[in-house]
Design a protein around this motif. Structure first.
Motif, PDB file in Angstrom:
ATOM      1  N   HIS A  83       0.818  -1.212   0.000  1.00  0.00           N
ATOM      2  CA  HIS A  83       0.000   0.000   0.000  1.00  0.00           C
ATOM      3  C   HIS A  83       0.856   1.268   0.000  1.00  0.00           C
ATOM      4  N   SER A  84       2.104   1.181   0.435  1.00  0.00           N
ATOM      5  CA  SER A  84       3.041   2.299   0.237  1.00  0.00           C
ATOM      6  C   SER A  84       3.280   2.487  -1.249  1.00  0.00           C
ATOM      7  N   SER A  85       3.438   1.385  -1.961  1.00  0.00           N
ATOM      8  CA  SER A  85       3.631   1.421  -3.409  1.00  0.00           C
ATOM      9  C   SER A  85       2.408   2.021  -4.106  1.00  0.00           C
ATOM     10  N   ILE A  86       1.228   1.629  -3.666  1.00  0.00           N
ATOM     11  CA  ILE A  86      -0.004   2.165  -4.250  1.00  0.00           C
ATOM     12  C   ILE A  86      -0.078   3.677  -4.023  1.00  0.00           C
ATOM     13  N   LEU A  87       0.229   4.119  -2.813  1.00  0.00           N
ATOM     14  CA  LEU A  87       0.224   5.556  -2.532  1.00  0.00           C
ATOM     15  C   LEU A  87       1.255   6.285  -3.388  1.00  0.00           C
ATOM     16  N   ASP A  88       2.417   5.685  -3.559  1.00  0.00           N
ATOM     17  CA  ASP A  88       3.456   6.259  -4.419  1.00  0.00           C
ATOM     18  C   ASP A  88       2.919   6.456  -5.833  1.00  0.00           C
ATOM     19  N   LYS A  89       2.239   5.435  -6.356  1.00  0.00           N
ATOM     20  CA  LYS A  89       1.680   5.507  -7.710  1.00  0.00           C
ATOM     21  C   LYS A  89       0.559   6.535  -7.813  1.00  0.00           C
ATOM     22  N   ARG A  90      -0.069   6.845  -6.703  1.00  0.00           N
ATOM     23  CA  ARG A  90      -1.125   7.859  -6.682  1.00  0.00           C
ATOM     24  C   ARG A  90      -0.541   9.244  -6.395  1.00  0.00           C
ATOM     25  N   SER A  91       0.783   9.344  -6.457  1.00  0.00           N
ATOM     26  CA  SER A  91       1.505  10.609  -6.246  1.00  0.00           C
ATOM     27  C   SER A  91       1.286  11.203  -4.864  1.00  0.00           C
ATOM     28  N   ALA A  92       1.088  10.346  -3.875  1.00  0.00           N
ATOM     29  CA  ALA A  92       1.003  10.834  -2.498  1.00  0.00           C
ATOM     30  C   ALA A  92       2.386  11.333  -2.085  1.00  0.00           C
ATOM     31  N   SER A  93       2.416  12.298  -1.203  1.00  0.00           N
ATOM     32  CA  SER A  93       3.699  12.853  -0.769  1.00  0.00           C
ATOM     33  C   SER A  93       4.480  11.834   0.063  1.00  0.00           C
ATOM     34  N   ALA A  94       5.783  11.979   0.023  1.00  0.00           N
ATOM     35  CA  ALA A  94       6.652  11.126   0.849  1.00  0.00           C
ATOM     36  C   ALA A  94       6.323  11.340   2.322  1.00  0.00           C
ATOM     37  N   ASP A  95       5.970  12.573   2.697  1.00  0.00           N
ATOM     38  CA  ASP A  95       5.631  12.865   4.088  1.00  0.00           C
ATOM     39  C   ASP A  95       4.389  12.082   4.522  1.00  0.00           C
ATOM     40  N   LEU A  96       3.378  11.998   3.651  1.00  0.00           N
ATOM     41  CA  LEU A  96       2.170  11.231   3.965  1.00  0.00           C
ATOM     42  C   LEU A  96       2.507   9.752   4.101  1.00  0.00           C
ATOM     43  N   ILE A  97       3.223   9.215   3.131  1.00  0.00           N
ATOM     44  CA  ILE A  97       3.560   7.785   3.157  1.00  0.00           C
ATOM     45  C   ILE A  97       4.391   7.457   4.389  1.00  0.00           C
TER      46      ILE A  97
END
Length: 187
Positions: A83-97
């Motif tokens: 789910h970190s990978s999914i958030l990365d693909k959704r352009s979530a910020s590194a701070d959020l992840i």
């Protein structure tokens, strides 16, 4: 107890179309799916419930906040990495992840209210005050959707831990071995 990862060829008959569907959607069969296939009922229930959760009124990032909050709470290394990978693909910020991975307060006030509410529902079994959650702009419907997400993903997090599902190479970049600083086990 050892659980083998099934392929379409080795899976119980009822699990074969489920595995094939996951492979079509993702391009590969994640190890947790391969191991949950031992119980076509569990695999089918998880896939169905995850699909229902995807149709809720929570945004895709909000749904990931629910999943990541649960995954870190129950220490599902696979779920956190995936789910970190999914958030990365959704352009979530590194701070959020990183905040979700580390279990620390999130800078986004709305997402932090969601993280705190999800954590409280998990920890209290639902005997949770909704005031701060509702004040952040969420609805009573959203509160129940959080319960749905927790229910759906509890199945997979517990199954992943029970079966010892190893991390697939696709998610290695986001490996998680518990609360730590940064997005990798070393950094």
């Amino acid at each position: 107890m050892t659980f083998a990862g099934h392929t379409i060829e080795t899976a119980p008959e009822q699990a074969k179309p489920l595995i094939a569907g996951v492979r079509r959607k993702l391009g590969f069969v994640p190890e947790p799916v391969a191991r949950m296939a031992e119980s076509p009922e569990l695999l089918g229930a998880f896939l169905d419930n995850a699909a229902v959760f995807d149709r809720t009124t929570l945004s895709p990032v909000e749904r990931e906040v629910v999943i990541m909050t649960l995954a870190t709470r129950v220490r599902c290394h696979y779920c956190v990495a995936m789910h970190s990978s999914i958030l990365d693909k959704r352009s979530a910020s590194a701070d959020l992840i990183d905040g979700l991975r580390e279990g620390r307060p999130l800078a986004d006030v709305r997402l932090e209210a969601l993280r705190r509410f999800t954590k409280a529902v998990i920890e209290t079994g639902g005997d949770t005050d909704t005031a701060a959650f509702l004040a952040a702009g969420f609805t009573r419907r959203n509160a129940l959707e959080v319960v749905l997400g927790i229910g759906a993903y509890t199945m997979s997090t517990f199954a992943n831990r029970l079966t010892g599902a190893p991390l697939d190479a696709q998610f290695e970049e986001h490996r998680w071995d518990g609360y730590q600083t940064g997005r990798s086990a070393t950094g």
